[in-house]
Design an enzyme around this catalytic site. Structure first.
Site, mmCIF file in Angstrom:
data_model
loop_
_atom_site.group_PDB
_atom_site.id
_atom_site.type_symbol
_atom_site.label_atom_id
_atom_site.label_comp_id
_atom_site.label_asym_id
_atom_site.label_seq_id
_atom_site.Cartn_x
_atom_site.Cartn_y
_atom_site.Cartn_z
ATOM 1 N N CYS A 1 -10.659 -3.263 -10.136
ATOM 2 C CA CYS A 1 -10.148 -2.042 -9.498
ATOM 3 C C CYS A 1 -8.728 -2.221 -8.970
ATOM 4 O O CYS A 1 -8.168 -1.306 -8.385
ATOM 5 C CB CYS A 1 -11.074 -1.587 -8.374
ATOM 6 S SG CYS A 1 -11.172 -2.749 -7.020
ATOM 7 N N ASP B 1 -4.734 -8.149 -4.365
ATOM 8 C CA ASP B 1 -4.793 -9.251 -3.405
ATOM 9 C C ASP B 1 -5.003 -10.588 -4.102
ATOM 10 O O ASP B 1 -4.489 -11.612 -3.655
ATOM 11 C CB ASP B 1 -5.906 -9.013 -2.375
ATOM 12 C CG ASP B 1 -5.409 -8.152 -1.230
ATOM 13 O OD1 ASP B 1 -4.301 -8.421 -0.734
ATOM 14 O OD2 ASP B 1 -6.105 -7.192 -0.845
ATOM 15 N N HIS C 1 0.806 -1.218 0.000
ATOM 16 C CA HIS C 1 0.000 0.000 0.000
ATOM 17 C C HIS C 1 0.835 1.262 0.000
ATOM 18 O O HIS C 1 0.349 2.331 -0.365
ATOM 19 C CB HIS C 1 -1.007 -0.058 1.148
ATOM 20 C CG HIS C 1 -2.097 -1.029 0.842
ATOM 21 N ND1 HIS C 1 -2.071 -2.325 1.281
ATOM 22 C CD2 HIS C 1 -3.194 -0.918 0.050
ATOM 23 C CE1 HIS C 1 -3.127 -2.963 0.801
ATOM 24 N NE2 HIS C 1 -3.819 -2.142 0.057
ATOM 25 N N GLU D 1 -11.141 -11.015 -4.353
ATOM 26 C CA GLU D 1 -9.690 -10.874 -4.212
ATOM 27 C C GLU D 1 -9.044 -12.059 -3.496
ATOM 28 O O GLU D 1 -7.887 -12.003 -3.108
ATOM 29 C CB GLU D 1 -9.317 -9.543 -3.554
ATOM 30 C CG GLU D 1 -10.103 -9.138 -2.353
ATOM 31 C CD GLU D 1 -9.742 -7.725 -1.859
ATOM 32 O OE1 GLU D 1 -8.832 -7.087 -2.394
ATOM 33 O OE2 GLU D 1 -10.395 -7.277 -0.902
HETATM 34 C C1 PEP Z 1 -6.863 -5.132 -4.489
HETATM 35 O O1 PEP Z 1 -6.536 -5.951 -3.627
HETATM 36 O O2 PEP Z 1 -6.678 -5.310 -5.721
HETATM 37 C C2 PEP Z 1 -7.482 -3.852 -4.103
HETATM 38 C C3 PEP Z 1 -7.949 -3.028 -5.010
HETATM 39 O O3 PEP Z 1 -7.510 -3.531 -2.777
HETATM 40 P P1 PEP Z 1 -6.225 -3.039 -1.952
HETATM 41 O O4 PEP Z 1 -5.132 -2.763 -2.939
HETATM 42 O O5 PEP Z 1 -6.632 -1.839 -1.199
HETATM 43 O O6 PEP Z 1 -5.938 -4.203 -1.086
HETATM 44 MG MG MG Z 2 -7.301 -5.747 -1.613
#
Ligand code: PEP
Ligand code: MG
Length: 581
Positions: A504, A457, A191, A433
């Site tokens: 996403c 994920d 992140h 995910e």
């Molecule tokens: C993902 O896991 O692709 C996602 C969009 O959520 P995050 O990156 O916040 O875990």
């Molecule tokens: Mg995620």
């Protein structure tokens, strides 16, 4: 000039002076003092040296009493180093003659001693380098060097170098002061990398050991496009990069002309192109770049940038701001995805051995309703202002989905009983995910209004590879055929049930991979605001037939490397200006 390679996480290049955060989190923003102030600065240094000497003496006595004399000798040796006449003379020269700030002089001298010790090739002496850096930390502490919480007190135009940066520290960076950053640790899907994209900060992570080669104030280049950092660049390199920055600016200007045009393929298929945000203020960039909506609002960042827990009102204010700014466009609010690498400034009570497999995301929310309910109430309240969709992250079992939905019903009833304006009919969906969710999608799909694939994920859990670990970064590929099969299957199930599905995860912000997703049947993408126009350009450069051909071919490959090579090749034919330079 020295060059190091790492993992590129955010496009763009930054050139400027380095600010180094050491492990303890000290940053040294000021390099020099006025000549008239140098004597006072030297007194400050001497006082710090004396204070550290007393501390080491106390440590030595205490350790001798509680453990034994030979362990206490560590501190005796450190004391000896601190009193070393060559060291004191060098510090004195730098502060009095070169007018260096005391903390800057300490950091420079101690780091050069540590590096010299490490270079001798003798493991015993290399260990002494740690003692030298330990003394440095004590001295910096005494000198009151700004610690990490003071990241927002950085001088203008800084490039931050650190062994690591947490997502919350990254989120707290002041974009008007920080030009870019580079870290020794961190992986492509962590992140920290995602926040860097949100902030549109050029960044390189996972470089491995390099910090000891950086001195504060040194001119540096962070090339977030190629994953390179260059320390003390020569004139030719600097010119080359400056020209590259001009070219990139020109490309972005050209792409910005697409902002208000539809994301439509050359044969007329319209793609919904939305944006991922972490903070309400990002909606301005979404609108400017023509996002069709917010496809993922990572609400947990409300927690990551503050000391105290947000109240229902804080949630409501933030969501309302976003929803009101997006009239007539959907805003997908994802419920808290805290845990794993997204921990707030107040660390969790108990460290977990495997936090990515632990109490994170929806699991944490369901276990901690005092956390979850105010958020759900705020979402339903903010929904009166626009087109709000509610999405749960990391759903793995049907029980979790049902429990979460039930809680939404409970808070909706509460709000109605309390006479508080809210909407109770908003679409409710889940992220896909976890491989388990894909395998069971034909069951989940009966109980949701929409789906969104989180490839970040999904790749992590399919490939058993920690998304934020630089040591396995090469394995972390959303283009791995195993991940692609899961995506293809999810899209098939969604289409069969006529349930909207989008992607996403970061995969959709890579123009070449975005074309593949279209070929796999995806008609809705959500990307960081920074990537909107690039992805739109890619979409507008192809026909759906070409995307389908791409997907068909890709599904015959065995490895991510083959997939990406082919995709880049096709992007080169279809939209050459989008190729990484
Ligand atoms: C993902 O896991 O692709 C996602 C969009 O959520 P995050 O990156 O916040 O875990
Ligand atoms: Mg995620």
């Amino acid at each position: 000039m020295e060059q190091f390679h790492g993992i590129p996480v955010s496009s763009g290049v930054a050139i400027g002076p380095a600010v180094v955060l050491d492990d303890e989190g000290y940053s040294i923003p000021r390099c020099h003092v006025a000549q008239a102030a140098s004597a006072a600065e030297y007194d400050r240094l001497l006082a710090a040296v004396e204070a550290v000497a007393r501390l080491l003496e106390t440590n030595q006595e205490e350790t001798a009493r509680r453990i034994n004399d030979s362990t206490a000798a560590i501190f005796a040796a450190q004391l000896q180093m601190l009193r070393d006449p060559r060291l004191t003379a060098e510090l004195k020269r730098r502060v009095l003659e070169m007018c260096q700030a005391a903390d800057y002089a300490v950091s420079q001298v101690m780091h050069s001693y540590a590096t010299a010790l490490r270079k001798l090739g003798n493991p015993l002496l290399a260990e002494r380098a740690e003692d030298v850096l330990d003394i440095e930390r004590h001295l910096l502490h005494q000198l009151g060097a700004v610690n990490r919480r003071g990241l927002d007190m950085l001088a203008d135009s800084s490039i931050v170098f650190s062994r690591s940066l947490t997502p919350s520290e990254t989120a707290g960076l002041d974009r008007s002061k920080v030009l870019g950053f580079a870290t020794e640790t961190g992986g492509p899907g962590g992140h920290t990398a995602i926040v860097a994209k949100g902030l549109e900060l050029p960044a390189v992570v996972g470089i491995g050991p390099f910090i000891d080669n950086v001195t504060v104030g040194m001119q540096v280049i962070v090339d977030g496009e190629r994953g390179i950092i260059i320390l003390d660049p020569d004139a030719e390199t600097l010119d080359r990069y400056q020209e590259g920055m001009v070219r990139l600016r020109a490309l972005l200007d050209r792409l910005s002309e697409l902002a208000q045009l539809p994301a439509e393929t050359s044969d007329g298929v319209t793609i919904q192109l939305s944006a991922n945000i972490e903070f309400p203020h990002e909606v301005a960039a979404c609108l400017e770049r023509g996002a069709d909506g917010v496809g993922l609002y990572r609400t947990e960042f409300l927690y990551l940038t503050r000391e105290e827990e947000p109240t229902e009102e804080d949630h409501y204010e933030a969501y309302s701001q976003v929803v009101k700014a997006m009239p007539g466009r959907p805003v997908v609010i994802r419920t808290l995805d805290l845990g794993a690498d997204k921990v707030g400034r107040r660390a969790p009570d108990q460290a977990e051995h495997n936090p990515f497999l632990g109490l994170r995301s929806i699991r944490l929310s369901l276990k901690n309703q005092a956390l979850f309910r105010p958020q759900l109430r705020a979402v339903l309240r903010a929904a009166v202002h626009g087109d709000v969709w509610l999405m749960f992250p990391l759903i793995t079992t049907i029980g979790e989905l049902r429990q979460a939905r039930m809680l939404v019903n409970v808070v909706a009833e509460d709000l109605q009983e309390e006479g508080i304006p809210c909407r109770t009919d908003i679409p409710i969906g889940m992220m896909v995910e976890v491989p388990a969710a894909v395998l069971m999608l034909d069951r989940f799909i009966r109980e949701v209004d929409f789906l969104s694939i989180g490839t970040n994920d999904l790749a992590q859990y399919t490939l058993a590879v920690d998304r934020s670990n630089e040591n396995v970064a090469d394995l972390y590929q959303s283009s791995d055929p195993a991940v692609l099969r899961l995506i293809a299957r999810s899209v098939e199930v969604a289409q069969a049930h006529k349930v909207p599905i989008s992607v996403c995860g970061e995969m959709s912000s890579n123009p070449a991979r975005a074309l593949l997703l279209l070929g796999l049947g995806v008609r809705s993408l959500s990307v960081p605001p920074q990537a909107l126009t690039k992805v739109k350009k890619a979409i507008r450069s192809v026909s759906m037939e070409q995307c389908q051909e791409i997907a068909e071919r890709v599904m015959t490959f065995d490895a991510a490397g083959e997939v990406d090579m082919y995709l880049l090749d096709r992007l080169g034919d279809l939209a050459p200006e989008l190729l990484p330079s």
